[in-house]
Design a protein around this motif. Structure first.
Motif, short mmCIF file in Angstrom:
data_model
loop_
_atom_site.label_atom_id
_atom_site.label_comp_id
_atom_site.label_asym_id
_atom_site.label_seq_id
_atom_site.Cartn_x
_atom_site.Cartn_y
_atom_site.Cartn_z
N ALA A 43 0.83 -1.21 0.00
CA ALA A 43 0.00 0.00 0.00
C ALA A 43 0.87 1.26 0.00
N LEU A 44 1.94 1.26 0.79
CA LEU A 44 2.82 2.43 0.82
C LEU A 44 3.57 2.60 -0.49
N LEU A 45 3.88 1.51 -1.15
CA LEU A 45 4.50 1.59 -2.48
C LEU A 45 3.53 2.25 -3.46
N VAL A 46 2.27 1.85 -3.42
CA VAL A 46 1.25 2.43 -4.30
C VAL A 46 1.11 3.93 -4.01
N ILE A 47 1.04 4.29 -2.74
CA ILE A 47 0.93 5.71 -2.37
C ILE A 47 2.13 6.48 -2.91
N SER A 48 3.32 5.93 -2.74
CA SER A 48 4.53 6.60 -3.24
C SER A 48 4.44 6.85 -4.74
N GLU A 49 4.04 5.84 -5.49
CA GLU A 49 3.98 5.97 -6.94
C GLU A 49 2.92 6.99 -7.37
N LEU A 50 1.73 6.92 -6.77
CA LEU A 50 0.66 7.83 -7.18
C LEU A 50 0.95 9.27 -6.77
N VAL A 51 1.48 9.47 -5.58
CA VAL A 51 1.81 10.83 -5.14
C VAL A 51 2.97 11.39 -5.96
N THR A 52 3.97 10.57 -6.24
CA THR A 52 5.08 11.03 -7.07
C THR A 52 4.59 11.48 -8.44
N ASN A 53 3.68 10.72 -9.04
CA ASN A 53 3.12 11.12 -10.34
C ASN A 53 2.38 12.45 -10.24
N ALA A 54 1.59 12.63 -9.18
CA ALA A 54 0.84 13.88 -9.01
C ALA A 54 1.79 15.06 -8.82
N VAL A 55 2.85 14.85 -8.05
CA VAL A 55 3.83 15.91 -7.84
C VAL A 55 4.50 16.29 -9.15
N ARG A 56 4.82 15.31 -9.97
CA ARG A 56 5.46 15.60 -11.26
C ARG A 56 4.50 16.33 -12.21
N GLN A 57 3.22 15.98 -12.15
CA GLN A 57 2.24 16.60 -13.05
C GLN A 57 1.91 18.02 -12.62
N THR A 58 1.89 18.28 -11.31
CA THR A 58 1.47 19.59 -10.81
C THR A 58 2.43 20.07 -9.72
N PRO A 59 3.67 20.36 -10.09
CA PRO A 59 4.64 20.79 -9.07
C PRO A 59 4.21 22.07 -8.37
N ASN A 60 4.36 22.06 -7.04
CA ASN A 60 4.06 23.22 -6.19
C ASN A 60 2.60 23.65 -6.23
N GLU A 61 1.73 22.74 -6.63
CA GLU A 61 0.28 23.00 -6.58
C GLU A 61 -0.34 22.00 -5.63
N GLU A 62 -1.60 22.23 -5.26
CA GLU A 62 -2.28 21.32 -4.33
C GLU A 62 -2.51 19.96 -4.97
N ILE A 63 -2.29 18.93 -4.17
CA ILE A 63 -2.70 17.56 -4.49
C ILE A 63 -3.50 17.07 -3.29
N ARG A 64 -4.23 15.98 -3.46
CA ARG A 64 -4.99 15.40 -2.35
C ARG A 64 -4.78 13.89 -2.35
N VAL A 65 -4.61 13.35 -1.16
CA VAL A 65 -4.45 11.91 -0.99
C VAL A 65 -5.62 11.41 -0.17
N GLN A 66 -6.27 10.38 -0.67
CA GLN A 66 -7.41 9.77 0.04
C GLN A 66 -7.13 8.29 0.24
N VAL A 67 -7.32 7.84 1.47
CA VAL A 67 -7.20 6.43 1.81
C VAL A 67 -8.51 6.04 2.46
N SER A 68 -9.21 5.09 1.85
CA SER A 68 -10.51 4.68 2.36
C SER A 68 -10.67 3.17 2.18
N ARG A 69 -11.74 2.64 2.73
CA ARG A 69 -12.01 1.22 2.60
C ARG A 69 -13.51 1.01 2.47
#
Length: 142
Positions: A43-69
């Motif tokens: 799960a932490l690997l997935v979070i790392s990959e998805l957040v890294t992609n968001a950071v690369r797409q929108t540097p220094n802009e807001e991103i949001r992370v949601q973890v739910s079940r």
């Protein structure tokens, strides 16, 4: 950070490299509370990959992370303001000769993270947000 009545975590972050580690730390706490320690590393690997992609797409802009079940398992989703869906590099057999490890190109060897996400998750995809941007998500079984 917002915790909903259902216990899901929604965290607004800035699109910086430091957000990757912060997202992992906050999500790990939530996953331990849900007794999901047996899938924590994936799960932490997935979070790392998805957040890294968001950071690369929108540097220094807001991103949001949601973890739910829900009844089908864990859902990890990351929002960014870029409307373009992520595109993984074509799958290839990778050798050390394929990597450019020179100092100038060291960070240009990416593009394989979505393949990793696909390998450890049951499903993944991207959904446009009506308010703008997109959510890239992944579902894991507990």
């Amino acid at each position: 950070m917002v915790m909903t009545a259902a216990g899901e975590m929604i965290v607004p972050l800035m699109g910086t490299p430091a957000s990757v580690g912060l997202a992992r730390t906050l999500a790990a706490s939530r996953l331990y509370n849900w007794d999901y320690s047996h899938i924590l590393d994936d799960a932490l690997l997935v979070i790392s990959e998805l957040v890294t992609n968001a950071v690369r797409q929108t540097p220094n802009e807001e991103i949001r992370v949601q973890v739910s079940r829900d009844g089908d398992g864990l859902i990890i989703a990351v929002w960014d303001g870029d409307p373009h869906y992520p595109r993984p590099k074509p799958r290839t057999t990778l050798t050390l000769e394929d990597l450019d490890i020179s100092e100038e190109a060291f960070d240009d060897n990416g593009g394989r993270g979505l393949h990793i996400v696909q390998a450890v998750c049951v499903r993944c995809g991207a959904t446009r947000d009506p308010a703008g941007g997109k959510w890239v998500w992944a579902r894991m079984r507990p």
